[in-house]
Design a protein around this motif. Sequence first.
Motif, short mmCIF file in Angstrom:
data_model
loop_
_atom_site.label_atom_id
_atom_site.label_comp_id
_atom_site.label_asym_id
_atom_site.label_seq_id
_atom_site.Cartn_x
_atom_site.Cartn_y
_atom_site.Cartn_z
N ALA A 16 0.83 -1.22 0.00
CA ALA A 16 0.00 0.00 0.00
C ALA A 16 0.86 1.26 0.00
O ALA A 16 0.33 2.36 0.13
CB ALA A 16 -0.93 0.00 1.21
N ARG A 17 2.18 1.10 -0.14
CA ARG A 17 3.16 2.19 -0.10
C ARG A 17 3.16 2.93 1.22
O ARG A 17 3.34 4.13 1.29
CB ARG A 17 2.97 3.16 -1.28
N ARG A 18 2.93 2.18 2.29
CA ARG A 18 3.02 2.73 3.64
C ARG A 18 4.28 2.17 4.28
O ARG A 18 4.61 1.00 4.13
CB ARG A 18 1.80 2.35 4.49
N SER A 19 4.96 3.02 5.01
CA SER A 19 6.22 2.64 5.63
C SER A 19 6.00 1.76 6.85
O SER A 19 5.01 1.88 7.57
CB SER A 19 6.98 3.90 6.03
N ARG A 20 6.96 0.89 7.07
CA ARG A 20 7.02 0.05 8.27
C ARG A 20 8.48 -0.04 8.72
O ARG A 20 9.36 -0.20 7.88
CB ARG A 20 6.53 -1.37 8.00
N PRO A 21 8.73 0.05 10.02
CA PRO A 21 10.11 -0.15 10.48
C PRO A 21 10.49 -1.62 10.35
O PRO A 21 9.66 -2.50 10.60
CB PRO A 21 10.07 0.29 11.95
#
Length: 77
Positions: free
Chosen positions: A33-38
């Motif tokens: 979804a083009r959302r960042s995650r560490p």
Amino acid sequence: MGDRWHVRVDRSLCVGSAQCLHHAPGGFRLDSARRSRPLAPDTDASEQLLAAAEGCPVEAIVITLAESGEAVFPPEE
């Protein structure tokens, strides 16, 4: 730095700019979804992670001290 940090991305704020990948390529990934995650939510403190948080255009990256929960970024006012 010596501290342990807890890194979180507020996915409701993340716009997928990928600035976090630019500043800390080993610290984050974008999902489908083009959302960042560490990559490692609990990690050693690093200048790159702090630069990623500071460089996020929507301040979606939150860093706290792992042991105490004290704010690292954004700083408490």
